[in-house]
Design a protein around this motif. Structure first.
Motif, short mmCIF file in Angstrom:
data_model
loop_
_atom_site.label_atom_id
_atom_site.label_comp_id
_atom_site.label_asym_id
_atom_site.label_seq_id
_atom_site.Cartn_x
_atom_site.Cartn_y
_atom_site.Cartn_z
N PHE A 277 -2.32 -23.17 35.14
CA PHE A 277 -3.39 -21.95 34.86
C PHE A 277 -2.95 -21.32 33.69
N THR A 278 -3.74 -20.54 33.13
CA THR A 278 -3.45 -19.72 31.87
C THR A 278 -3.98 -18.44 32.09
N ILE A 279 -3.03 -17.57 31.48
CA ILE A 279 -3.31 -15.99 31.74
C ILE A 279 -3.12 -15.25 30.32
N ASN A 280 -4.09 -14.22 30.06
CA ASN A 280 -3.88 -13.61 28.76
C ASN A 280 -3.27 -12.22 28.98
N LEU A 281 -2.06 -12.16 27.96
CA LEU A 281 -1.30 -10.95 28.28
C LEU A 281 -0.95 -10.27 27.01
N PRO A 282 -1.14 -8.95 26.79
CA PRO A 282 -0.80 -8.43 25.68
C PRO A 282 0.71 -8.21 25.49
N ALA A 283 1.23 -7.83 24.25
CA ALA A 283 2.84 -7.93 24.09
C ALA A 283 3.38 -7.08 25.13
N GLY A 284 4.53 -7.57 25.31
CA GLY A 284 5.42 -6.92 26.39
C GLY A 284 6.23 -7.94 26.94
N ARG A 285 7.08 -7.37 28.03
CA ARG A 285 8.21 -8.40 28.80
C ARG A 285 7.57 -8.38 30.14
N TYR A 286 7.57 -9.56 30.66
CA TYR A 286 6.91 -9.75 32.23
C TYR A 286 7.86 -10.71 32.84
N VAL A 287 7.66 -10.49 34.06
CA VAL A 287 8.42 -11.55 35.17
C VAL A 287 7.19 -12.26 36.03
N LEU A 288 7.09 -13.56 36.04
CA LEU A 288 6.19 -14.25 36.82
C LEU A 288 7.01 -14.83 38.11
N ARG A 289 6.30 -14.63 39.10
CA ARG A 289 6.75 -14.88 40.56
C ARG A 289 5.53 -15.93 41.14
N LEU A 290 6.29 -16.85 42.03
CA LEU A 290 5.46 -17.92 42.80
C LEU A 290 5.70 -17.77 44.23
N PHE A 291 4.45 -17.96 45.07
CA PHE A 291 4.61 -17.47 46.35
C PHE A 291 3.94 -18.74 47.32
N PRO A 292 4.32 -19.13 48.52
CA PRO A 292 3.59 -19.93 49.22
C PRO A 292 2.47 -19.52 49.89
N SER A 293 2.29 -18.31 49.93
CA SER A 293 0.99 -17.58 50.77
C SER A 293 0.90 -16.04 50.06
N ASP A 294 -0.22 -15.32 50.30
CA ASP A 294 -0.44 -14.24 49.57
C ASP A 294 0.46 -13.09 49.87
N PRO A 295 1.29 -12.49 49.10
CA PRO A 295 2.37 -11.76 49.43
C PRO A 295 2.02 -10.34 49.92
N GLY A 296 0.69 -10.01 49.63
CA GLY A 296 0.20 -8.77 49.99
C GLY A 296 0.70 -7.57 49.42
N PRO A 297 0.38 -6.23 49.88
CA PRO A 297 1.10 -5.31 48.95
C PRO A 297 2.36 -5.00 49.36
N GLY A 298 2.86 -4.04 48.15
CA GLY A 298 4.65 -3.93 48.45
C GLY A 298 5.12 -4.90 47.61
N ASP A 299 6.82 -4.55 47.58
CA ASP A 299 7.47 -5.34 46.58
C ASP A 299 7.76 -6.67 47.40
N ALA A 300 7.30 -7.83 46.64
CA ALA A 300 7.38 -9.13 46.97
C ALA A 300 8.30 -9.89 46.47
N THR A 301 9.35 -9.37 45.80
CA THR A 301 10.43 -10.00 44.89
C THR A 301 11.22 -10.95 45.82
N ALA A 302 11.52 -10.52 47.19
CA ALA A 302 12.33 -11.33 48.15
C ALA A 302 11.55 -12.71 48.58
N LEU A 303 10.26 -12.77 48.64
CA LEU A 303 9.25 -13.39 49.17
C LEU A 303 9.06 -14.83 48.06
N ALA A 304 9.51 -14.46 46.78
CA ALA A 304 9.00 -15.48 45.99
C ALA A 304 9.99 -16.93 45.97
N TRP A 305 9.55 -17.93 45.76
CA TRP A 305 10.15 -19.26 45.62
C TRP A 305 10.72 -19.26 44.32
N ASP A 306 10.38 -18.67 43.38
CA ASP A 306 10.75 -18.81 41.82
C ASP A 306 10.24 -17.87 41.18
#
Length: 314
Positions: A277-306
């Protein structure tokens, strides 16, 4: 938010028929830049010699100066194997080249690691029966690890050796591939003083991460506002949820800058398990995370596979 998806590129599988020499042919990789390899539709059976699994397909041959290298990484409920592509110039044996990287350099992603140490001696050969023999000196095991990590490290070598051979086109990727690991030329040794060697091994599908990001690689700096994301799942047709968070702007904890959902290619597709997939982003620093299901609201860092950090430059 809706995402724009791109159809995975269909690539033909390249097998090397009649390969019956004891030494690995040198790779003819000449192109530069990040490869976008296609995953073969077939797969290797588990280490126990069980039936084939579509979860761990071999890499297909591709022309590149990049070597596929597997690392250990902590995610969700355990430690799994993840893959990066690393610069690997020169005419060295492609399997030795990849294993040298695995044992001697640090992963690009700070979340990944390897218990292997740089060896004084390392050699590899391939028989005509799709058997890769790796002979490494005992100093490569100079790390104190637990049983689980030792098992993962041995599979890290199996995955890297088979990936490098398949990527270089020096094995028949349509047939099962096995690895024999020798220590100073001897069988029946203990890897990391824990794992008994001396028998043929194959990829164990239980040890590879269920999904990971191939592009962007960790630390990427790009001047293109449109970022192309490319990844793979061990489950063809699986849902893949993603989030992009700002790393340079303070936001409410767990609030993504962008999020979306794609579906990995079906099993019948030559690119089974891949997603783009493609995404459009302005200049800046980012983190991309993947999940097997909708992580929902809140901090999902621990739920990410990568996850991968990257920068869009002005």
């Amino acid at each position: 938010m809706a995402t724009r998806t791109a159809s995975p590129t269909r690539r033909s599988r390249t097998a090397l028929a009649g390969f019956a020499v004891l030494a690995i042919l040198l790779s003819g990789c000449t192109a530069s830049g990040q490869p976008a390899p296609s995953l073969a539709a077939g797969a290797s059976p588990a280490i126990s010699g069980g039936g084939a699994s579509a979860a761990v397909p071999l890499e297909t041959s591709q022309t590149s100066t990049k070597s596929p290298v597997y690392w250990l990484g902590r995610a969700r409920d355990g430690v799994y194997l993840y893959r990066e592509f690393r610069d690997a110039t020169g005419t060295e044996n492609p399997v030795v080249k990849a294993l040298h990287l695995m044992m001697s350099v640090k992963p690009l992603d700070a979340n990944l690691f390897s218990p292997w140490q740089p060896p004084k001696k390392l050699a590899a050969s391939i028989s005509g029966h799709n058997v890769i023999t790796v002979d490494v000196s005992s100093d490569a095991f100079n790390s104190t690890v637990d049983e689980q990590t030792a098992q993962l490290a041995v599979q890290q070598l199996v995955y890297t050796a088979t990936a490098a051979a398949a990527s270089a086109g020096v094995i028949d990727s349509g047939q099962p591939v096995q690895v024999m690991l020798l220590v100073d030329g001897r069988t029946d040794q203990l890897a990391f003083n824990r794992v008994k060697l001396g028998q043929l091994m194959q990829r164990d599908p239980a040890m590879v991460a269920p999904m990971w990001i191939i592009d962007p690689q960790a630390g990427l700096e790009s001047a293109h506002a449109q970022l192309a994301v490319y990844g793979r799942s061990t489950s063809p047709g699986a849902d893949v949820y993603w989030q992009v968070s700002r790393a340079d702007v303070k936001t409410d904890k767990g609030t993504p800058y962008l999020s979306g959902h794609v579906v990995a290619s079906q099993a019948a597709d030559p690119a089974a398990g891949q997603f783009r997939f493609t995404i459009n982003l302005p200049a800046g620093r980012y983190v991309l995370r993947l999940f097997p299901s909708d992580p929902g609201p809140g901090d999902a860092t621990a739920l990410a596979w990568d996850s991968k950090d990257f920068t869009i430059t002005p």
